[in-house]
Design a protein around this motif. Structure first.
Motif, short mmCIF file in Angstrom:
data_model
loop_
_atom_site.label_atom_id
_atom_site.label_comp_id
_atom_site.label_asym_id
_atom_site.label_seq_id
_atom_site.Cartn_x
_atom_site.Cartn_y
_atom_site.Cartn_z
N HIS A 56 -23.75 -5.05 -4.20
CA HIS A 56 -24.03 -3.98 -3.23
C HIS A 56 -23.39 -4.26 -1.88
CE1 HIS A 56 -27.94 -2.75 -5.54
NE2 HIS A 56 -26.94 -1.96 -5.86
N GLY A 57 -23.41 -3.26 -1.00
CA GLY A 57 -23.07 -3.51 0.40
C GLY A 57 -21.87 -2.75 0.92
N LEU A 58 -21.73 -2.80 2.25
CA LEU A 58 -20.68 -2.05 2.95
C LEU A 58 -19.26 -2.47 2.56
CD1 LEU A 58 -20.22 0.18 5.06
CD2 LEU A 58 -20.31 -1.57 6.83
N PRO A 59 -18.97 -3.78 2.34
CA PRO A 59 -17.59 -4.14 1.93
C PRO A 59 -17.15 -3.40 0.67
CG PRO A 59 -18.80 -6.11 2.55
CD PRO A 59 -19.80 -4.99 2.54
N VAL A 60 -18.08 -3.21 -0.27
CA VAL A 60 -17.76 -2.47 -1.51
C VAL A 60 -17.46 -1.01 -1.17
CG1 VAL A 60 -18.61 -1.77 -3.79
CG2 VAL A 60 -19.24 -4.01 -2.85
N GLU A 61 -18.29 -0.42 -0.30
CA GLU A 61 -18.09 0.98 0.09
C GLU A 61 -16.73 1.18 0.77
OE1 GLU A 61 -21.17 3.20 1.98
OE2 GLU A 61 -22.78 1.96 1.14
N LYS A 87 -18.16 5.14 -8.39
CA LYS A 87 -16.90 4.43 -8.07
C LYS A 87 -17.21 3.01 -7.57
CE LYS A 87 -13.60 7.67 -8.49
NZ LYS A 87 -12.56 7.54 -9.54
N CYS A 88 -18.28 2.90 -6.75
CA CYS A 88 -18.67 1.58 -6.24
C CYS A 88 -19.07 0.67 -7.39
CB CYS A 88 -19.84 1.69 -5.25
SG CYS A 88 -19.39 2.43 -3.67
N LYS A 89 -19.84 1.23 -8.32
CA LYS A 89 -20.31 0.45 -9.47
C LYS A 89 -19.13 -0.07 -10.30
CE LYS A 89 -23.88 2.20 -11.72
NZ LYS A 89 -24.65 3.02 -12.68
N ALA A 90 -18.12 0.78 -10.47
CA ALA A 90 -16.94 0.37 -11.25
C ALA A 90 -16.12 -0.67 -10.49
CB ALA A 90 -16.08 1.60 -11.56
N SER A 91 -16.04 -0.49 -9.16
CA SER A 91 -15.14 -1.36 -8.38
C SER A 91 -15.63 -2.80 -8.30
CB SER A 91 -14.96 -0.78 -6.97
OG SER A 91 -15.66 -1.52 -6.00
N VAL A 92 -16.97 -3.01 -8.40
CA VAL A 92 -17.47 -4.37 -8.18
C VAL A 92 -17.10 -5.33 -9.29
CG1 VAL A 92 -19.37 -3.80 -6.62
CG2 VAL A 92 -19.77 -3.76 -9.08
N PHE A 93 -16.65 -4.82 -10.42
CA PHE A 93 -16.27 -5.73 -11.51
C PHE A 93 -14.75 -5.77 -11.73
CE2 PHE A 93 -20.74 -4.74 -12.70
CZ PHE A 93 -21.23 -6.02 -12.46
N TYR A 424 -25.11 4.05 1.37
CA TYR A 424 -25.25 4.71 0.06
C TYR A 424 -25.38 3.73 -1.09
CZ TYR A 424 -23.48 8.26 3.17
OH TYR A 424 -23.33 9.09 4.25
N TRP A 425 -24.51 2.70 -1.10
CA TRP A 425 -24.43 1.81 -2.25
C TRP A 425 -25.26 0.56 -1.97
CZ3 TRP A 425 -24.21 1.60 -7.06
CH2 TRP A 425 -23.82 0.47 -7.77
N GLY A 426 -26.54 0.60 -2.37
CA GLY A 426 -27.43 -0.52 -2.14
C GLY A 426 -28.76 -0.26 -2.81
N THR A 427 -29.65 -1.22 -2.73
CA THR A 427 -31.02 -1.06 -3.25
C THR A 427 -31.75 -0.06 -2.37
OG1 THR A 427 -31.11 -3.32 -4.12
CG2 THR A 427 -33.22 -2.24 -3.62
#
Length: 507
Positions: A56-61, A87-93, A424-427
């Motif tokens: 999670h987190g801003l760097p991913v966003e 898109k964030c979920k896909a990008s983290v891996f 947006y992209w976080g718990t």
């Protein structure tokens, strides 16, 4: 052997974010971790080594914003939160295979087949349970956090980001005249940010600083009576331009009332009096500090201590919502001149001067930053200070000064933890609010399903926007409750790991 019956040696794998490639520094860290784990295994201990992914987190966003060619919160919301988070979920891996390959090649003994993943519903559910435990104990509250904020990007910046964007700029500084309520006398206060004067609610002095009340004997202000710090009187007023009528300590001026300088914002409680704080210095200005809790950390702390009103006439775009300059960006060229002209017409300026100083700009878009009070949710760490210090004193630190001095001093002075982020992209923070003020905190998926007005089941994903669509019926007034929009600081995900990696307390 796995040492199944051995005593536990507890190891926590601090996880990488797999949307960045591994580097040599990661190899070094993993070598150090592995050597310690192998040592304790050889001594007969059972060492669980669960791998993990921080997701999670801003760097991913920001990475996803770049991929999509969009910028800022408005464009993300136009694109769609659900689509953006996918898109964030896909990008983290992106580089997961590379990380696993490196770990295997270097012989890092860690369980890569059963990792914990911070975006996983089970992991989030434990995070919710932890927040709910704090909430039930009365340790979660909403306050304000002073952030260096970029109005164009619509986000606060971390200290290391602020450090990237300093520039020398020329500013118009002024020394303003604040009239005492019960006498024809004025407090003089200096500011480099005239746009914050509309938010002024107190004048702050140093309790043990020497101040003087003086009568001007020369110049345009001849006959007027002013208060300034004794050490700064000559510099502020001119050495031969005044006679001292009285000397006093700052604490003698506490609670003296003055007239609101720019009466555009209506206060909701008593303000406009002299306050005492230890941070006041006599290095520059007048020794009397113009205080606006909406725009500075020291000011905000002063506001809490004295229960001052909170005047915030600036919106998220950095534009005035009140004042004669409604709609104008507060850092726009020329606005300070307009404000100075207004103050001059009202005879509220003692002096003005142009000054060059180093000011932070957004490293992404070059906009001047605004130090800005944003509503934030906190965990009340100050209530746990004694417990934290006591626990730290039991730790066997190597080298000892790290734990005793650096970490120990930090714990002694622990601040409440601002856990929320307007992203947006976080718990998602599991707090629902009613307009009547009632709050409900959710501690599990089952709790969410039981409280929901909608017909949802275990298949609901615990991310935005899916949880945002869930509403409750307020048990106090019967109206509809909505989830607060914030997500958790991703460092909360990291801190939750000792519990969340095992889906505690649910498994």
């Amino acid at each position: 052997s796995t040492r199944e019956d051995g005593e536990n040696f507890i190891f926590y794998e601090g996880p990488p974010t797999a949307n960045g490639k591994p580097g040599i520094h990661h190899m070094m860290a993993r070598t150090l971790k592995d050597s310690v784990n192998r040592y304790w295994t050889m001594k007969g201990y059972k060492v669980n080594r669960k791998a993990g992914w921080d997701t999670h987190g801003l760097p991913v966003e920001i990475e996803v914003e770049k991929q999509l060619g969009i910028e800022g919160k408005q464009q993300i919301e136009e694109y769609g939160i659900a689509e953006f988070n996918e898109k964030c979920k896909a990008s983290v891996f992106t580089y997961k295979d590379m990380w696993e390959q490196m770990s295997k090649r270097m012989g890092f003994m860690v369980d890569l087949d059963n990792p914990y993943i911070t975006l996983d519903d089970n992991y989030i559910e434990t995070g919710w349970w932890i927040i709910n435990e704090f909430f039930k104990a009365g340790l979660v509250y909403e306050g304000y956090k002073i952030l260096p904020y970029c109005p164009r990007c619509g986000t606060g910046l971390a200290s290391h980001e602020v450090a990237q964007g300093y520039k020398d700029v020329k500013v118009n500084t002024i020394t303003a005249k604040f009239k005492r309520c019960d006498a024809d006398e004025y407090f003089l206060a200096w500011t480099t940010t005239p746009w914050t004067l509309a938010s002024n609610v107190s004048l702050t002095v140093g309790p043990d600083v020497d101040y003087v009340k003086v009568k001007m004997t020369a110049g345009e202000e001849e006959g007027n009576v002013f208060y300034v710090a004794k050490a700064l009187a000559d510099k502020t007023l001119g050495a031969d331009n005044y006679e001292v009528l009285q000397e006093m300590k700052g604490k003698d001026l506490e609670y003296v009332e003055y007239e609101q300088l720019m009466p555009f914002c209506k206060p909701d409680r008593k303000g406009f009096f002299v306050t005492c704080m230890d941070y006041v210095s006599t290095e520059d200005g007048t020794g009397i500090v113009h205080t606006a809790p909406a725009f500075g950390e020291d000011d905000y702390q002063c506001g809490l201590k004295y229960d001052l009103p909170f005047l915030q006439p600036v919106d998220e775009r950095g534009c005035y919502t009140e004042t004669p300059w409604k709609g104008q960006f507060v850092m726009a060229d020329g606005l300070d001149i307009e404000i100075i002209k207004w103050l001059a017409q009202e005879n509220k300026i003692f002096a003005k001067q142009k000054l060059e100083h180093n000011y932070p700009h957004c490293w992404r878009c070059d906009t001047p930053l605004v130090y800005y009070a944003k509503p934030s949710w906190y965990i009340k760490m100050t209530a746990l200070r004694d417990q934290l210090v006591e626990n730290n004193n039991k730790v066997n630190w190597y080298p000892d000064f790290v734990g005793e001095k650096r970490f120990g001093n930090w714990l002694e002075d622990v601040k409440d933890w601002a856990i929320s982020r307007n992203r947006y992209w976080g718990t998602p923070i599991p707090i629902w609010r009613c307009e009547c003020g009632h709050l409900e905190c959710v501690g599990s998926k089952a709790d969410l399903i039981a409280k929901a007005d909608q017909n949802i089941d275990e298949s609901i994903e615990l991310h935005r926007p899916y949880v945002d669509d869930v509403t409750f019926t307020c048990p106090v007034c019967g109206k509809t409750m909505h989830r607060i929009p914030e997500v958790m600081d991703c460092w909360f995900d990291s801190g939750a790991m000792p519990f969340a990696q095992w889906h505690y307390t649910f498994e």
